[in-house]
Design a protein around this motif. Sequence first.
Motif, short mmCIF file in Angstrom:
data_model
loop_
_atom_site.label_atom_id
_atom_site.label_comp_id
_atom_site.label_asym_id
_atom_site.label_seq_id
_atom_site.Cartn_x
_atom_site.Cartn_y
_atom_site.Cartn_z
N PRO A 172 -30.55 -1.44 -87.25
CA PRO A 172 -31.24 -2.07 -86.24
C PRO A 172 -32.28 -2.83 -86.58
N ALA A 173 -32.49 -4.18 -86.26
CA ALA A 173 -33.75 -5.08 -86.68
C ALA A 173 -34.06 -5.65 -85.15
N TRP A 174 -35.01 -6.65 -85.20
CA TRP A 174 -35.36 -7.24 -83.95
C TRP A 174 -34.32 -8.20 -83.62
N SER A 175 -33.33 -8.77 -84.51
CA SER A 175 -32.42 -9.59 -84.26
C SER A 175 -31.55 -8.98 -83.22
N TRP A 176 -31.29 -7.93 -83.20
CA TRP A 176 -30.30 -7.01 -82.43
C TRP A 176 -30.60 -7.29 -80.84
N LEU A 177 -31.80 -7.53 -80.70
CA LEU A 177 -32.06 -7.63 -79.25
C LEU A 177 -31.36 -9.03 -78.47
N ALA A 260 -26.52 -11.63 -84.43
CA ALA A 260 -27.53 -10.66 -83.87
C ALA A 260 -27.36 -9.53 -84.77
N GLU A 263 -27.06 -8.99 -90.86
CA GLU A 263 -28.01 -9.77 -91.50
C GLU A 263 -27.48 -10.87 -92.32
#
Length: 303
Positions: A172-177, A260, A263
């Motif tokens: 999970p990373a911020w881009s998953w939002l 999203a 990576e």
Amino acid sequence: MTTTLAPPAPPAAPAEDLGALARHHGLSVSGARPSLPAYVRQLWSRRDFITAFATARLTAQFSQARLGQVWQVMTPLLNAAVYYLIFGVLMNAKNGVPDYVPFLITGIFVWTFTANTVQAGTRAISGNLGLVRALHFPRASLPISLAFQQLQQLLFSLAALVVMLACFGEFPAWSWLLAVPALFLQALFSTGVALALARLAARTPDISQLMPFVLRTWMYASGAMFSIQNLAGSGRFPDAVVLALQCNPAAVYIDLMRFALIESFTGAQLPPHVWALAAGWALLAFAGGFVWFWKAEETYGRG
């Protein structure tokens, strides 16, 4: 013996006089189509029915299977395994695609949501004729509830997708939002297509038999198993064909989810103005499908 003749029957009142009489006493045509704003209000007032109907169908869907709702996760995973063997190994589609397994399983999970929603739309009216003929309610409740059922199923499956991605180094990373607005737009698009097909299939039930072939062709054109960008770079296809593949709505939503969650899938692999394209497809499909379905509201379940 004298025969008495009955007096002649009074002439029937003209249809326009009967209509005026009915309107004068507040009567209206049974099952008449309401105005669009009134129809939206009726749908909103039945939101509890829509969610309960979707949840009940989701619970009953795999109730007869030994593994129950595990099949919600197993089905796209098994499909991904088959497509990996065919496209990744035999056809070498993984060449030039970093993290091909996350690339593939994300595409399959996202595509399955659209395909199941569209297919469910073809059975929304014809598969619930008893309910349609017995009760008065806005008929759009049925395709919308079936679309919501598929969204619930997708959200359940995403937990398994997250685990699978973690197994291949995608955490999970911020881009998953970004997956939230992407899924919202995809849900709007899929629901709009389901509404349009629900009207078509209500009159022509054979459409539900044709849809698996249409959906299979659409899937192959959506880049669920291969990279459209690599296809564009090969030079084997005209620019117009590549552009059509990139603008394919299913491909747009698949690419946004990959962007999203993965990576190595960067913005350079997205078509230009991708968010505007995704929003445009969603609004066009949902608004067009909803209005077109509403225009035939009084015909469903008749004939």
